[in-house]
Write an enzyme that holds these catalytic residues in place. Structure first.
Site, PDB file in Angstrom:
ATOM      1  N   GLY A  82       8.165  13.495  40.390  1.00 14.58           N
ATOM      2  CA  GLY A  82       6.808  13.018  40.590  1.00 14.58           C
ATOM      3  C   GLY A  82       6.243  12.469  39.293  1.00 14.58           C
ATOM      4  O   GLY A  82       6.685  12.845  38.203  1.00 14.58           O
ATOM      5  N   GLN A 115       0.133   9.684  33.271  1.00 14.72           N
ATOM      6  CA  GLN A 115       1.359   9.933  32.495  1.00 14.72           C
ATOM      7  C   GLN A 115       1.957   8.640  31.933  1.00 14.72           C
ATOM      8  O   GLN A 115       2.831   8.694  31.073  1.00 14.72           O
ATOM      9  CB  GLN A 115       2.397  10.667  33.350  1.00 14.72           C
ATOM     10  CG  GLN A 115       1.978  12.096  33.681  1.00 14.72           C
ATOM     11  CD  GLN A 115       3.047  12.823  34.473  1.00 14.72           C
ATOM     12  OE1 GLN A 115       3.122  12.680  35.680  1.00 14.72           O
ATOM     13  NE2 GLN A 115       3.898  13.558  33.784  1.00 14.72           N
ATOM     14  N   CYS A 132       7.576  19.343  33.667  1.00 15.41           N
ATOM     15  CA  CYS A 132       6.763  18.130  33.707  1.00 15.41           C
ATOM     16  C   CYS A 132       7.317  17.150  32.680  1.00 15.41           C
ATOM     17  O   CYS A 132       7.667  17.552  31.571  1.00 15.41           O
ATOM     18  CB  CYS A 132       5.318  18.497  33.367  1.00 15.41           C
ATOM     19  SG  CYS A 132       4.191  17.102  33.363  1.00 15.41           S
ATOM     20  N   LEU A 133       7.372  15.878  33.049  1.00 17.86           N
ATOM     21  CA  LEU A 133       7.897  14.876  32.109  1.00 17.86           C
ATOM     22  C   LEU A 133       7.008  14.776  30.867  1.00 17.86           C
ATOM     23  O   LEU A 133       7.475  14.359  29.812  1.00 17.86           O
ATOM     24  CB  LEU A 133       8.003  13.508  32.798  1.00 17.86           C
ATOM     25  CG  LEU A 133       9.024  13.424  33.953  1.00 17.86           C
ATOM     26  CD1 LEU A 133       8.904  12.091  34.675  1.00 17.86           C
ATOM     27  CD2 LEU A 133      10.444  13.632  33.443  1.00 17.86           C
ATOM     28  N   HIS A 171       0.841  19.785  41.726  1.00 12.80           N
ATOM     29  CA  HIS A 171       1.113  19.546  40.306  1.00 12.80           C
ATOM     30  C   HIS A 171       0.645  18.131  39.926  1.00 12.80           C
ATOM     31  O   HIS A 171      -0.051  17.949  38.923  1.00 12.80           O
ATOM     32  CB  HIS A 171       2.622  19.724  40.048  1.00 12.80           C
ATOM     33  CG  HIS A 171       3.079  19.345  38.678  1.00 12.80           C
ATOM     34  ND1 HIS A 171       3.713  20.234  37.832  1.00 12.80           N
ATOM     35  CD2 HIS A 171       3.019  18.172  37.984  1.00 12.80           C
ATOM     36  CE1 HIS A 171       3.997  19.614  36.691  1.00 12.80           C
ATOM     37  NE2 HIS A 171       3.591  18.366  36.764  1.00 12.80           N
ATOM     38  N   GLU A 172       1.036  17.144  40.747  1.00  7.39           N
ATOM     39  CA  GLU A 172       0.685  15.749  40.430  1.00  7.39           C
ATOM     40  C   GLU A 172      -0.815  15.505  40.555  1.00  7.39           C
ATOM     41  O   GLU A 172      -1.399  14.802  39.726  1.00  7.39           O
ATOM     42  CB  GLU A 172       1.453  14.774  41.329  1.00  7.39           C
ATOM     43  CG  GLU A 172       2.971  14.836  41.204  1.00  7.39           C
ATOM     44  CD  GLU A 172       3.480  14.737  39.775  1.00  7.39           C
ATOM     45  OE1 GLU A 172       2.825  14.103  38.926  1.00  7.39           O
ATOM     46  OE2 GLU A 172       4.547  15.326  39.503  1.00  7.39           O
ATOM     47  N   HIS A 178      -2.798  16.337  37.544  1.00  9.29           N
ATOM     48  CA  HIS A 178      -2.792  15.339  36.463  1.00  9.29           C
ATOM     49  C   HIS A 178      -3.985  14.393  36.589  1.00  9.29           C
ATOM     50  O   HIS A 178      -4.525  13.918  35.593  1.00  9.29           O
ATOM     51  CB  HIS A 178      -1.507  14.499  36.511  1.00  9.29           C
ATOM     52  CG  HIS A 178      -0.320  15.146  35.861  1.00  9.29           C
ATOM     53  ND1 HIS A 178      -0.280  15.480  34.526  1.00  9.29           N
ATOM     54  CD2 HIS A 178       0.895  15.504  36.367  1.00  9.29           C
ATOM     55  CE1 HIS A 178       0.904  16.013  34.240  1.00  9.29           C
ATOM     56  NE2 HIS A 178       1.638  16.054  35.341  1.00  9.29           N
TER      57      HIS A 178
HETATM   58 NI    NI Z   1       3.627  16.720  35.490  1.00 16.89          NI
END
Ligand code: NI
Length: 174
Positions: free
Chosen positions: A46, A51, A88-89, A130-131, A134
């Protein structure tokens, strides 16, 4: 197709609230394509627009071989709870246990600005929560216990200083 740089913790853009998408434009369309390319290239499940440095309410996901695009998503209802590990990236090398709702009813728009409402559960619901976080400037480390947060404080500091390895292009704009 373009791969964008992924912002990591320490970048201010990750702490800000995103604005809704008002209409589809060629620019938004290109952003969405790039977000999918960037997510797949980084082997993520995701990715949220902040991000890649854009404060818009757009999320792309692929947890099971099916691409999901969610524009202006909203959680209408949450029930039950689940506990599981998350990464998470934007937090390279960090994995922590996070408690989330188990089942959620979500509303979002697709690329044609058509509204959808659906109920998802389990892992898919976890990734969505989670997304969506953000989009509010929240990261999963903000949801771990104070004790765990203390234990990973050093690791977070190293990442903020730029001392980390990631298999994708990253950027920190302070
Ligand atoms: Ni993340």
């Amino acid at each position: 197709m373009a791969i964008r740089e992924i912002r990591v913790v320490g970048d201010r853009v990750l702490t800000k609230k995103c604005r809704p998408v008002e209409k589809m434009t060629p620019r938004i369309s290109e952003l969405i394509d790039d977000m999918f390319d960037t997510m797949y290239e980084a082997n993520g499940v995701g990715l949220a627009a902040p991000q890649v440095g854009i404060l818009k309410r757009i999320v792309v996901m692929d947890v099971d071989g099916t691409p999901h695009l969610l524009i202006n998503p909203e959680i209408l209802e949450t029930s039950g709870s689940q506990t599981g590990a998350e990464g998470c990236l934007s937090l390279p090398g960090i994995h922590e246990t996070v408690k989330r709702g188990d089942k959620i009813r979500v509303k979002y728009m697709d690329e044609n600005f058509v509204e959808h409402e659906e109920e998802v559960e389990g892992y898919l619901a976890r990734v969505m929560q989670h997304e969506f976080d953000h989009l509010e400037g929240t990261m999963f480390v903000d949801r771990v216990s104070p004790l765990r947060k203390n234990m990973i404080a050093g690791k977070l500091k190293s990442i903020i200083k730029g001392n980390f390895r990631a298999a994708y292009r990253t950027k920190i704009r302070r």
